[in-house]
Scaffold this motif. Structure first.
Motif, PDB file in Angstrom:
ATOM      1  N   VAL A 196     103.328  81.578  74.512  1.00  0.00           N
ATOM      2  CA  VAL A 196     102.039  80.123  74.393  1.00  0.00           C
ATOM      3  C   VAL A 196     101.518  80.019  75.182  1.00  0.00           C
ATOM      4  N   VAL A 197      99.869  79.954  75.605  1.00  0.00           N
ATOM      5  CA  VAL A 197      99.254  80.058  76.481  1.00  0.00           C
ATOM      6  C   VAL A 197      98.782  78.473  76.587  1.00  0.00           C
ATOM      7  N   SER A 198      98.447  78.330  77.719  1.00  0.00           N
ATOM      8  CA  SER A 198      96.941  76.632  78.561  1.00  0.00           C
ATOM      9  C   SER A 198      96.501  76.642  79.240  1.00  0.00           C
ATOM     10  N   TRP A 199      95.631  76.113  79.647  1.00  0.00           N
ATOM     11  CA  TRP A 199      94.747  76.204  80.821  1.00  0.00           C
ATOM     12  C   TRP A 199      94.811  75.256  81.437  1.00  0.00           C
TER      13      TRP A 199
ATOM     14  N   TYR B 252     100.754  79.630  81.957  1.00  0.00           N
ATOM     15  CA  TYR B 252      99.531  78.234  82.620  1.00  0.00           C
ATOM     16  C   TYR B 252      98.842  79.090  83.567  1.00  0.00           C
ATOM     17  N   ILE B 253      97.809  79.197  83.213  1.00  0.00           N
ATOM     18  CA  ILE B 253      97.131  79.686  83.596  1.00  0.00           C
ATOM     19  C   ILE B 253      95.411  78.334  84.423  1.00  0.00           C
ATOM     20  N   MET B 254      95.823  79.862  85.820  1.00  0.00           N
ATOM     21  CA  MET B 254      94.066  78.468  86.367  1.00  0.00           C
ATOM     22  C   MET B 254      93.922  79.018  87.696  1.00  0.00           C
ATOM     23  N   GLY B 255      92.673  78.360  88.318  1.00  0.00           N
ATOM     24  CA  GLY B 255      92.605  78.694  89.188  1.00  0.00           C
ATOM     25  C   GLY B 255      92.789  77.752  90.199  1.00  0.00           C
ATOM     26  N   THR B 256      92.723  77.949  91.653  1.00  0.00           N
ATOM     27  CA  THR B 256      92.642  76.605  92.516  1.00  0.00           C
ATOM     28  C   THR B 256      92.097  76.520  93.999  1.00  0.00           C
ATOM     29  N   ASN B 257      91.293  75.501  94.395  1.00  0.00           N
ATOM     30  CA  ASN B 257      90.606  74.664  95.052  1.00  0.00           C
ATOM     31  C   ASN B 257      90.533  75.756  96.448  1.00  0.00           C
ATOM     32  N   ALA B 258      91.293  75.928  96.899  1.00  0.00           N
ATOM     33  CA  ALA B 258      91.825  76.783  98.176  1.00  0.00           C
ATOM     34  C   ALA B 258      92.934  77.518  98.001  1.00  0.00           C
ATOM     35  N   ALA B 259      93.106  78.615  98.742  1.00  0.00           N
ATOM     36  CA  ALA B 259      94.358  79.263  99.416  1.00  0.00           C
ATOM     37  C   ALA B 259      94.270  79.103 101.044  1.00  0.00           C
ATOM     38  N   THR B 260      95.165  79.986 101.534  1.00  0.00           N
ATOM     39  CA  THR B 260      94.865  80.111 103.017  1.00  0.00           C
ATOM     40  C   THR B 260      95.599  81.604 103.350  1.00  0.00           C
TER      41      THR B 260
ATOM     42  N   THR C 255      92.774  64.528  86.421  1.00  0.00           N
ATOM     43  CA  THR C 255      94.010  63.398  85.848  1.00  0.00           C
ATOM     44  C   THR C 255      94.996  64.224  86.612  1.00  0.00           C
ATOM     45  N   GLY C 256      95.203  64.907  87.170  1.00  0.00           N
ATOM     46  CA  GLY C 256      96.531  65.565  86.906  1.00  0.00           C
ATOM     47  C   GLY C 256      97.014  66.796  86.408  1.00  0.00           C
ATOM     48  N   ASN C 257      96.401  67.008  85.453  1.00  0.00           N
ATOM     49  CA  ASN C 257      97.363  67.545  84.304  1.00  0.00           C
ATOM     50  C   ASN C 257      97.933  69.235  84.687  1.00  0.00           C
ATOM     51  N   ARG C 258      96.373  69.715  85.688  1.00  0.00           N
ATOM     52  CA  ARG C 258      96.526  71.097  86.502  1.00  0.00           C
ATOM     53  C   ARG C 258      97.674  71.169  88.199  1.00  0.00           C
ATOM     54  N   VAL C 259      97.549  70.231  87.934  1.00  0.00           N
ATOM     55  CA  VAL C 259      98.570  70.488  88.967  1.00  0.00           C
ATOM     56  C   VAL C 259     100.404  69.571  88.605  1.00  0.00           C
ATOM     57  N   ALA C 260      99.845  69.367  87.907  1.00  0.00           N
ATOM     58  CA  ALA C 260     101.481  68.678  87.361  1.00  0.00           C
ATOM     59  C   ALA C 260     101.581  70.078  86.627  1.00  0.00           C
ATOM     60  N   ALA C 261     101.245  70.756  86.402  1.00  0.00           N
ATOM     61  CA  ALA C 261     101.662  72.694  85.681  1.00  0.00           C
ATOM     62  C   ALA C 261     102.016  72.865  86.466  1.00  0.00           C
ATOM     63  N   LEU C 262     100.984  72.884  88.260  1.00  0.00           N
ATOM     64  CA  LEU C 262     101.429  73.853  88.927  1.00  0.00           C
ATOM     65  C   LEU C 262     102.994  73.957  89.653  1.00  0.00           C
ATOM     66  N   ILE C 263     103.091  72.146  89.890  1.00  0.00           N
ATOM     67  CA  ILE C 263     104.600  71.609  90.109  1.00  0.00           C
ATOM     68  C   ILE C 263     105.730  72.357  89.275  1.00  0.00           C
TER      69      ILE C 263
ATOM     70  N   LYS D 149     107.163  77.870  81.905  1.00  0.00           N
ATOM     71  CA  LYS D 149     107.717  79.076  82.925  1.00  0.00           C
ATOM     72  C   LYS D 149     107.555  79.525  84.128  1.00  0.00           C
ATOM     73  N   GLN D 150     106.494  79.801  83.655  1.00  0.00           N
ATOM     74  CA  GLN D 150     105.011  81.142  84.460  1.00  0.00           C
ATOM     75  C   GLN D 150     104.115  80.178  84.754  1.00  0.00           C
ATOM     76  N   VAL D 151     103.316  80.546  85.863  1.00  0.00           N
ATOM     77  CA  VAL D 151     102.009  80.038  86.717  1.00  0.00           C
ATOM     78  C   VAL D 151     100.837  81.010  86.778  1.00  0.00           C
ATOM     79  N   ILE D 152     100.305  81.698  86.434  1.00  0.00           N
ATOM     80  CA  ILE D 152      99.442  82.316  86.681  1.00  0.00           C
ATOM     81  C   ILE D 152      97.935  81.709  87.476  1.00  0.00           C
ATOM     82  N   VAL D 153      97.348  81.600  88.467  1.00  0.00           N
ATOM     83  CA  VAL D 153      96.359  81.954  89.983  1.00  0.00           C
ATOM     84  C   VAL D 153      95.811  82.407  90.046  1.00  0.00           C
ATOM     85  N   LEU D 154      94.236  82.416  89.632  1.00  0.00           N
ATOM     86  CA  LEU D 154      93.522  83.524  90.260  1.00  0.00           C
ATOM     87  C   LEU D 154      92.778  82.792  91.131  1.00  0.00           C
ATOM     88  N   VAL D 155      92.505  83.392  92.331  1.00  0.00           N
ATOM     89  CA  VAL D 155      92.587  83.261  93.213  1.00  0.00           C
ATOM     90  C   VAL D 155      91.011  84.048  94.131  1.00  0.00           C
TER      91      VAL D 155
END
Length: 213
Positions: free
Chosen positions: A51-54, A100-108, A119-127, A131-137
Protein backbone atom coordinates in the motif's frame (compact mmCIF):
# COMPACT_ATOMS: atom_id res chain seq x y z
CA UNK A 1 18.05 14.81 -24.27
CA UNK A 2 21.66 15.73 -24.88
CA UNK A 3 23.64 14.03 -22.08
CA UNK A 4 26.83 15.62 -23.43
CA UNK A 5 25.92 19.06 -22.03
CA UNK A 6 28.17 20.31 -19.24
CA UNK A 7 25.41 20.14 -16.63
CA UNK A 8 24.62 16.49 -17.32
CA UNK A 9 28.31 15.60 -17.46
CA UNK A 10 28.69 17.10 -13.99
CA UNK A 11 25.62 15.27 -12.68
CA UNK A 12 26.84 11.94 -14.10
CA UNK A 13 30.22 12.35 -12.42
CA UNK A 14 28.95 13.62 -9.08
CA UNK A 15 25.78 11.53 -8.75
CA UNK A 16 27.39 8.11 -8.12
CA UNK A 17 29.72 9.64 -5.51
CA UNK A 18 26.81 11.26 -3.69
CA UNK A 19 24.93 7.93 -3.77
CA UNK A 20 27.99 6.25 -2.26
CA UNK A 21 28.02 8.82 0.55
CA UNK A 22 24.35 8.17 1.29
CA UNK A 23 25.06 4.44 1.41
CA UNK A 24 27.80 5.05 3.97
CA UNK A 25 25.16 6.64 6.21
CA UNK A 26 22.83 3.65 6.13
CA UNK A 27 20.57 4.75 3.27
CA UNK A 28 19.99 2.54 0.24
CA UNK A 29 20.95 4.92 -2.53
CA UNK A 30 21.06 4.81 -6.31
CA UNK A 31 22.06 7.19 -9.07
CA UNK A 32 19.83 7.19 -12.16
CA UNK A 33 20.90 9.46 -15.07
CA UNK A 34 17.38 10.06 -16.42
CA UNK A 35 13.82 10.41 -15.16
CA UNK A 36 12.91 7.23 -17.03
CA UNK A 37 15.69 5.32 -15.27
CA UNK A 38 14.56 6.75 -11.92
CA UNK A 39 10.95 5.70 -12.53
CA UNK A 40 12.01 2.16 -13.40
CA UNK A 41 14.21 1.94 -10.29
CA UNK A 42 11.45 3.27 -8.02
CA UNK A 43 8.91 0.79 -9.44
CA UNK A 44 11.35 -2.08 -8.87
CA UNK A 45 11.59 -1.12 -5.19
CA UNK A 46 7.81 -1.21 -4.55
CA UNK A 47 6.41 -4.76 -4.11
CA UNK A 48 3.11 -5.31 -5.89
CA UNK A 49 1.26 -5.98 -2.63
CA UNK A 50 2.43 -2.76 -0.94
CA UNK A 51 0.00 0.00 0.00
CA UNK A 52 1.54 3.28 -1.15
CA UNK A 53 1.09 6.87 -0.08
CA UNK A 54 3.01 10.11 -0.53
CA UNK A 55 3.75 13.61 0.67
CA UNK A 56 3.27 16.78 -1.31
CA UNK A 57 5.92 16.51 -4.01
CA UNK A 58 6.55 17.86 -7.50
CA UNK A 59 9.40 15.38 -8.01
CA UNK A 60 7.24 12.24 -7.84
CA UNK A 61 5.00 13.76 -10.50
CA UNK A 62 7.95 14.91 -12.64
CA UNK A 63 9.20 11.34 -13.08
CA UNK A 64 5.70 9.86 -13.40
CA UNK A 65 5.79 7.84 -10.17
CA UNK A 66 2.56 9.09 -8.59
CA UNK A 67 0.50 8.41 -11.75
CA UNK A 68 2.07 4.95 -11.91
CA UNK A 69 1.21 3.92 -8.36
CA UNK A 70 -2.30 5.34 -8.72
CA UNK A 71 -2.85 2.89 -11.57
CA UNK A 72 -0.83 -0.11 -10.41
CA UNK A 73 -0.81 -0.17 -6.58
CA UNK A 74 -3.29 0.12 -3.74
CA UNK A 75 -2.92 3.68 -2.45
CA UNK A 76 -3.92 6.01 0.35
CA UNK A 77 -4.72 9.23 -1.51
CA UNK A 78 -5.61 12.25 0.59
CA UNK A 79 -6.93 14.01 -2.51
CA UNK A 80 -9.93 11.66 -2.51
CA UNK A 81 -11.16 13.11 0.79
CA UNK A 82 -14.54 14.80 0.72
CA UNK A 83 -14.11 16.72 3.98
CA UNK A 84 -11.20 18.26 5.93
CA UNK A 85 -11.74 15.65 8.64
CA UNK A 86 -11.50 12.80 6.13
CA UNK A 87 -8.35 14.33 4.70
CA UNK A 88 -6.74 14.40 8.15
CA UNK A 89 -7.66 10.77 8.70
CA UNK A 90 -6.07 9.77 5.38
CA UNK A 91 -2.92 11.69 6.32
CA UNK A 92 -2.75 9.67 9.55
CA UNK A 93 -3.34 6.39 7.72
CA UNK A 94 -0.48 7.22 5.36
CA UNK A 95 1.92 7.12 8.30
CA UNK A 96 1.55 3.34 8.52
CA UNK A 97 1.52 2.50 4.80
CA UNK A 98 4.00 0.03 3.31
CA UNK A 99 5.82 2.42 0.96
CA UNK A 100 5.86 6.20 1.24
CA UNK A 101 7.16 8.20 -1.72
CA UNK A 102 8.37 11.79 -1.53
CA UNK A 103 10.86 14.36 -2.73
CA UNK A 104 13.22 16.40 -0.60
CA UNK A 105 13.84 20.11 -0.27
CA UNK A 106 17.60 19.66 -0.32
CA UNK A 107 20.37 17.09 0.01
CA UNK A 108 24.07 17.31 0.71
CA UNK A 109 27.03 15.92 -1.17
CA UNK A 110 28.08 13.98 1.93
CA UNK A 111 24.73 12.14 2.04
CA UNK A 112 22.18 13.96 4.21
CA UNK A 113 18.60 15.10 3.60
CA UNK A 114 17.11 18.41 4.72
CA UNK A 115 13.38 19.11 4.68
CA UNK A 116 11.00 21.86 5.72
CA UNK A 117 7.35 20.98 6.26
CA UNK A 118 4.17 22.84 7.05
CA UNK A 119 1.81 20.23 8.48
CA UNK A 120 4.60 17.79 9.32
CA UNK A 121 3.04 14.68 7.78
CA UNK A 122 5.81 14.32 5.18
CA UNK A 123 8.72 14.55 7.61
CA UNK A 124 6.83 12.40 10.13
CA UNK A 125 6.65 9.58 7.57
CA UNK A 126 10.29 10.06 6.66
CA UNK A 127 11.32 9.65 10.29
CA UNK A 128 9.10 6.75 11.37
CA UNK A 129 6.04 4.74 10.38
CA UNK A 130 5.98 3.38 6.81
CA UNK A 131 7.92 0.18 6.20
CA UNK A 132 10.04 1.98 3.61
CA UNK A 133 10.41 5.48 2.23
CA UNK A 134 11.54 6.24 -1.32
CA UNK A 135 12.97 9.74 -1.76
CA UNK A 136 13.39 11.16 -5.27
CA UNK A 137 16.23 13.71 -5.39
CA UNK A 138 16.98 15.74 -8.49
CA UNK A 139 20.68 16.59 -8.72
CA UNK A 140 19.62 20.25 -8.82
CA UNK A 141 18.85 19.85 -5.09
CA UNK A 142 22.26 18.52 -4.06
CA UNK A 143 24.28 21.13 -2.19
CA UNK A 144 27.95 21.11 -1.11
CA UNK A 145 27.28 21.50 2.62
CA UNK A 146 24.52 21.26 5.21
CA UNK A 147 24.54 25.05 5.51
CA UNK A 148 23.92 25.55 1.79
CA UNK A 149 21.26 22.80 1.87
CA UNK A 150 19.42 24.65 4.64
CA UNK A 151 19.73 27.88 2.66
CA UNK A 152 18.34 26.19 -0.44
CA UNK A 153 15.37 24.78 1.46
CA UNK A 154 14.54 28.15 3.01
CA UNK A 155 15.30 30.52 0.14
CA UNK A 156 14.49 28.43 -2.95
CA UNK A 157 12.16 25.51 -2.16
CA UNK A 158 9.92 27.21 0.39
CA UNK A 159 9.25 30.43 -1.60
CA UNK A 160 8.55 28.37 -4.73
CA UNK A 161 6.15 26.13 -2.80
CA UNK A 162 4.37 29.22 -1.52
CA UNK A 163 3.82 30.30 -5.11
CA UNK A 164 2.36 26.84 -5.77
CA UNK A 165 0.02 27.02 -2.77
CA UNK A 166 -0.92 30.72 -3.23
CA UNK A 167 -0.49 31.42 0.47
CA UNK A 168 -0.19 34.86 2.07
CA UNK A 169 3.38 35.09 3.32
CA UNK A 170 6.18 37.60 2.66
CA UNK A 171 8.01 35.11 0.40
CA UNK A 172 4.85 34.61 -1.66
CA UNK A 173 4.95 38.33 -2.41
CA UNK A 174 8.70 38.99 -2.75
CA UNK A 175 10.07 35.53 -3.56
CA UNK A 176 12.52 35.94 -0.67
CA UNK A 177 12.52 34.33 2.77
CA UNK A 178 11.73 36.81 5.57
CA UNK A 179 11.96 34.25 8.42
CA UNK A 180 8.31 35.10 9.01
CA UNK A 181 5.87 34.03 11.70
CA UNK A 182 2.88 34.14 9.37
CA UNK A 183 -0.15 31.91 10.08
CA UNK A 184 0.23 30.67 6.48
CA UNK A 185 3.91 29.75 6.90
CA UNK A 186 4.92 26.30 5.72
CA UNK A 187 8.29 26.55 7.49
CA UNK A 188 7.08 24.90 10.69
CA UNK A 189 9.08 21.68 10.89
CA UNK A 190 12.75 21.63 9.87
CA UNK A 191 14.31 18.18 9.77
CA UNK A 192 17.86 17.07 9.07
CA UNK A 193 18.19 13.36 8.31
CA UNK A 194 21.89 12.60 8.77
CA UNK A 195 21.64 8.79 8.93
CA UNK A 196 19.10 6.09 8.12
CA UNK A 197 18.07 3.74 10.94
CA UNK A 198 17.24 0.97 10.51
CA UNK A 199 19.69 0.75 7.65
CA UNK A 200 18.08 0.57 4.22
CA UNK A 201 14.61 1.75 5.29
CA UNK A 202 15.04 5.02 3.37
CA UNK A 203 15.79 4.54 -0.32
CA UNK A 204 17.31 7.58 -2.03
CA UNK A 205 17.11 7.80 -5.82
CA UNK A 206 19.33 10.55 -7.17
CA UNK A 207 18.17 11.69 -10.60
CA UNK A 208 20.60 13.21 -13.08
CA UNK A 209 18.07 15.81 -14.20
CA UNK A 210 16.43 18.90 -12.71
CA UNK A 211 13.24 17.72 -11.03
CA UNK A 212 11.15 19.42 -8.40
CA UNK A 213 12.26 22.63 -6.80
Amino acid sequence: MDRTSMMYKMYDKKGPKVAENFNKRGFEAYYCPTKEDALAKAISLIPEDHVVSWGGSVSINDIGLRPYVLEHRQVIDRDTAKTPEERQELLRQALVCDTYIMGTNAATEDGQLYNIDGTGNRVAALIFGPKQVIVLVGMNKVEPTLETAISRARTVASPMNMQRFSKKTPCAVTGMCADCNSPDSICNQMVRTRRCAPAGRIKVILVGENIGF
